[in-house]
Write a protein that holds these residues in place. Structure first.
Motif, PDB file in Angstrom:
ATOM      1  N   GLY A   1     -47.661  34.752  42.017  1.00 47.42           N
ATOM      2  CA  GLY A   1     -46.629  34.223  41.129  1.00 47.42           C
ATOM      3  C   GLY A   1     -45.217  34.601  41.483  1.00 47.42           C
ATOM      4  O   GLY A   1     -44.269  33.927  41.083  1.00 47.42           O
ATOM      5  N   ASP A   2     -45.008  35.691  42.227  1.00 46.92           N
ATOM      6  CA  ASP A   2     -43.657  36.135  42.521  1.00 46.92           C
ATOM      7  C   ASP A   2     -43.109  35.540  43.818  1.00 46.92           C
ATOM      8  O   ASP A   2     -41.972  35.819  44.201  1.00 46.92           O
ATOM      9  CB  ASP A   2     -43.604  37.665  42.611  1.00 46.92           C
ATOM     10  CG  ASP A   2     -44.566  38.209  43.655  1.00 46.92           C
ATOM     11  OD1 ASP A   2     -45.508  37.480  44.025  1.00 46.92           O
ATOM     12  OD2 ASP A   2     -44.377  39.360  44.100  1.00 46.92           O
TER      13      ASP A   2
ATOM     14  N   ARG B   1     -41.768  32.493  46.343  1.00 44.87           N
ATOM     15  CA  ARG B   1     -40.952  31.290  46.168  1.00 44.87           C
ATOM     16  C   ARG B   1     -41.209  30.296  47.295  1.00 44.87           C
ATOM     17  O   ARG B   1     -41.385  30.685  48.453  1.00 44.87           O
ATOM     18  CB  ARG B   1     -39.460  31.650  46.160  1.00 44.87           C
ATOM     19  CG  ARG B   1     -39.067  32.741  45.173  1.00 44.87           C
ATOM     20  CD  ARG B   1     -39.118  32.218  43.749  1.00 44.87           C
ATOM     21  NE  ARG B   1     -38.525  33.147  42.808  1.00 44.87           N
ATOM     22  CZ  ARG B   1     -39.203  34.029  42.089  1.00 44.87           C
ATOM     23  NH1 ARG B   1     -40.523  34.102  42.242  1.00 44.87           N
ATOM     24  NH2 ARG B   1     -38.605  34.824  41.237  1.00 44.87           N
TER      25      ARG B   1
ATOM     26  N   ALA C   1     -36.618  28.229  46.232  1.00 43.61           N
ATOM     27  CA  ALA C   1     -36.777  27.895  44.816  1.00 43.61           C
ATOM     28  C   ALA C   1     -36.353  29.066  43.937  1.00 43.61           C
ATOM     29  O   ALA C   1     -36.602  30.233  44.280  1.00 43.61           O
ATOM     30  CB  ALA C   1     -38.224  27.528  44.521  1.00 43.61           C
ATOM     31  N   PRO C   2     -35.687  28.810  42.808  1.00 43.07           N
ATOM     32  CA  PRO C   2     -35.240  29.903  41.938  1.00 43.07           C
ATOM     33  C   PRO C   2     -36.372  30.597  41.198  1.00 43.07           C
ATOM     34  O   PRO C   2     -36.207  31.724  40.734  1.00 43.07           O
ATOM     35  CB  PRO C   2     -34.294  29.205  40.957  1.00 43.07           C
ATOM     36  CG  PRO C   2     -34.775  27.790  40.922  1.00 43.07           C
ATOM     37  CD  PRO C   2     -35.277  27.491  42.304  1.00 43.07           C
ATOM     38  N   LYS C   3     -37.526  29.934  41.067  1.00 44.35           N
ATOM     39  CA  LYS C   3     -38.659  30.508  40.351  1.00 44.35           C
ATOM     40  C   LYS C   3     -39.940  30.277  41.135  1.00 44.35           C
ATOM     41  O   LYS C   3     -40.020  29.388  41.980  1.00 44.35           O
ATOM     42  CB  LYS C   3     -38.792  29.893  38.948  1.00 44.35           C
ATOM     43  CG  LYS C   3     -37.604  30.146  38.040  1.00 44.35           C
ATOM     44  CD  LYS C   3     -37.819  29.492  36.679  1.00 44.35           C
ATOM     45  CE  LYS C   3     -36.622  29.731  35.763  1.00 44.35           C
ATOM     46  NZ  LYS C   3     -36.803  29.097  34.430  1.00 44.35           N
ATOM     47  N   GLY C   4     -40.953  31.082  40.824  1.00 41.18           N
ATOM     48  CA  GLY C   4     -42.247  30.910  41.448  1.00 41.18           C
ATOM     49  C   GLY C   4     -43.008  29.735  40.882  1.00 41.18           C
ATOM     50  O   GLY C   4     -42.712  29.255  39.784  1.00 41.18           O
TER      51      GLY C   4
ATOM     52  N   GLU D   1     -44.678  30.275  37.335  1.00 42.73           N
ATOM     53  CA  GLU D   1     -43.744  30.225  36.203  1.00 42.73           C
ATOM     54  C   GLU D   1     -43.301  28.798  35.921  1.00 42.73           C
ATOM     55  O   GLU D   1     -43.203  28.373  34.760  1.00 42.73           O
ATOM     56  CB  GLU D   1     -42.527  31.103  36.504  1.00 42.73           C
ATOM     57  CG  GLU D   1     -41.556  31.201  35.343  1.00 42.73           C
ATOM     58  CD  GLU D   1     -40.417  32.163  35.607  1.00 42.73           C
ATOM     59  OE1 GLU D   1     -39.521  32.263  34.753  1.00 42.73           O
ATOM     60  OE2 GLU D   1     -40.420  32.806  36.678  1.00 42.73           O
ATOM     61  N   LEU D   2     -43.054  28.030  36.963  1.00 42.85           N
ATOM     62  CA  LEU D   2     -42.641  26.641  36.776  1.00 42.85           C
ATOM     63  C   LEU D   2     -43.758  25.805  36.149  1.00 42.85           C
ATOM     64  O   LEU D   2     -43.497  24.906  35.348  1.00 42.85           O
ATOM     65  CB  LEU D   2     -42.216  26.039  38.115  1.00 42.85           C
ATOM     66  CG  LEU D   2     -40.915  26.595  38.701  1.00 42.85           C
ATOM     67  CD1 LEU D   2     -40.708  26.093  40.119  1.00 42.85           C
ATOM     68  CD2 LEU D   2     -39.735  26.212  37.825  1.00 42.85           C
TER      69      LEU D   2
ATOM     70  N   GLU E   1     -43.800  26.564  32.461  1.00 43.90           N
ATOM     71  CA  GLU E   1     -42.681  25.892  31.794  1.00 43.90           C
ATOM     72  C   GLU E   1     -42.975  24.404  31.598  1.00 43.90           C
ATOM     73  O   GLU E   1     -42.668  23.838  30.542  1.00 43.90           O
ATOM     74  CB  GLU E   1     -41.406  26.087  32.613  1.00 43.90           C
ATOM     75  CG  GLU E   1     -40.844  27.503  32.552  1.00 43.90           C
ATOM     76  CD  GLU E   1     -39.528  27.623  33.303  1.00 43.90           C
ATOM     77  OE1 GLU E   1     -39.111  26.625  33.932  1.00 43.90           O
ATOM     78  OE2 GLU E   1     -38.922  28.703  33.261  1.00 43.90           O
TER      79      GLU E   1
END
Length: 360
Positions: free
Chosen positions: A161-162, A164, A184-187, A190-191, A194
């Motif tokens: 998950g961490d 990118r 990418a700003p997030k993994g 997490e995306l 969301e």
């Protein structure tokens, strides 16, 4: 993934090359110490679940499919290649035509799969998925070409998950080759959460819905049929059985009749098997677990040929012997018809993650 089309538009697309190297479950999930969620269920619930999934796989693969065909369908196509189709569709639309299908090594399930296809605008797509149980890590990369640009996308496993994803774009400007890279700003994990929250709480449409998922399963049913036809068989073998019963013909005669019907099918394209696609079993894609009766373990999906040489499975030899049995097949080690029809009970199968899918 969602920004790929911003860098190379659909109208400029020439070729998409998507390759995945899938290891056994340990490199993917070992650091998190996770296990299959079905172990939390009572044994009778697990049994009902297994039977329901088995029925779904049989309906999706066809009455003429062997157990090995079903394992390839679930563990290779619905678990692996379906993810690649979803990535391509989210960026550039669905694969609308198949040109060629390949599966190797012979007799190894799920082994390696290659699909050549075409997008709606005429751009070509090449999807390659390898199950390599002893690979050190998961790897997924796409190379996208246009007349002026070359883009490379690296997608880490969502289970990490961490990590990118990255996009690298190379092009020539003012006589100089320039490369720009974006992270990418997030993994991915997490995306995905969301996106799921937006779907449930705000009614935001998902990138891919039930209709798109079913179309992918239909296409993968065509892929399975092409592989089986190229092997001289058919997923609709029940027609031969019905013809054989009134006349009292034995099973060998029925098999010969089926083989005669498809003897020229080597290298068959999806156009020749498209008529079989309407019976796809999309229910199995969500779970994608083994159709057998054994509990899933955590090491390998690879299924050696049941009648392999005993020396290749010497218990006194450690990992090198397993490597040889799993991946190094000679031309004479293909399974017999009887072995192909019987459910696989090889110890290597018992050691399979059987449907652990690290991706959405």
């Amino acid at each position: 993934m969602t920004r790929m089309a911003e860098h190379i538009a659909v109208k400029d697309l020439r070729m998409v090359d998507h390759e995945v190297l899938m290891p056994a479950s340990q490199p993917l999930f070992g650091g998190a110490h996770v296990t299959t969620s079905s172990y939390d269920l009572p044994s009778e619930v697990r049994s009902q679940r297994r039977k329901a999934l088995q029925a779904a796989v049989e309906a999706g693969a066809g009455d003429g499919a062997t157990q090995r065909d079903r394992d390839l369908y679930v563990k290779g196509l619905l678990t692996g290649v379906a993810h690649q189709l979803a990535v391509i569709e989210a960026s550039y639309g669905p694969v609308v035509r198949l040109s060629a299908v390949r599966h190797w090594p012979k007799g190894v399930i799920p082994g390696s799969l290659e699909l050549l296809g075409e997008l709606d605008g005429g751009a070509q797509v090449r999807l390659v998925w390898h199950y390599l149980p002893f690979a050190p890590e998961y790897s997924e990369s796409l190379q996208v070409l246009s007349a002026r640009r070359r883009m490379r996308v690296e997608l880490p496993a969502p289970s990490h998950g961490d990590r990118r994803s990255t996009i690298s774009l190379r092009e020539k400007k003012s006589g100089v080759v320039q490369e720009t890279s974006t992270t990418a700003p997030k993994g991915a994990a997490e995306l995905m959460w969301e996106a799921f929250h937006g779907f449930v709480e705000k009614g935001k449409e998902p990138v891919s819905g039930a209709a798109q998922a079913r179309d992918q399963v239909v296409l993968l049913r065509e892929v399975l049929s092409a592989i089986v036809v190229a092997d001289g068989r058919s997923l609709e073998a029940e027609q031969s059985d019905e013809d054989a019963e009134p006349g009292g013909a034995d099973d060998a005669t029925a098999d010969d009749a089926t083989t005669d019907d498809v003897v020229t099918a080597d290298g068959a394209s999806a156009d020749r098997v498209a008529s079989d696609s309407s019976t796809a079993g999309g229910e199995a894609a969500e779970e994608a677990i083994s159709a057998g009766d054994t509990e899933p373990a955590t090491e390998t999906l690879e299924q050696p040929v049941p009648d392999a040489e005993p020396a290749e499975q010497d218990p006194a030899v450690d990992t090198p012997a397993v490597d040889e049995v799993t991946d190094a097949w000679g031309p004479g080690l293909a399974p017999t018809d009887a072995a192909a029809e019987a459910p696989v009970t090889d110890p290597a199968v018992e050691d399979a993650p059987a449907g652990e899918d690290p991706r959405p």
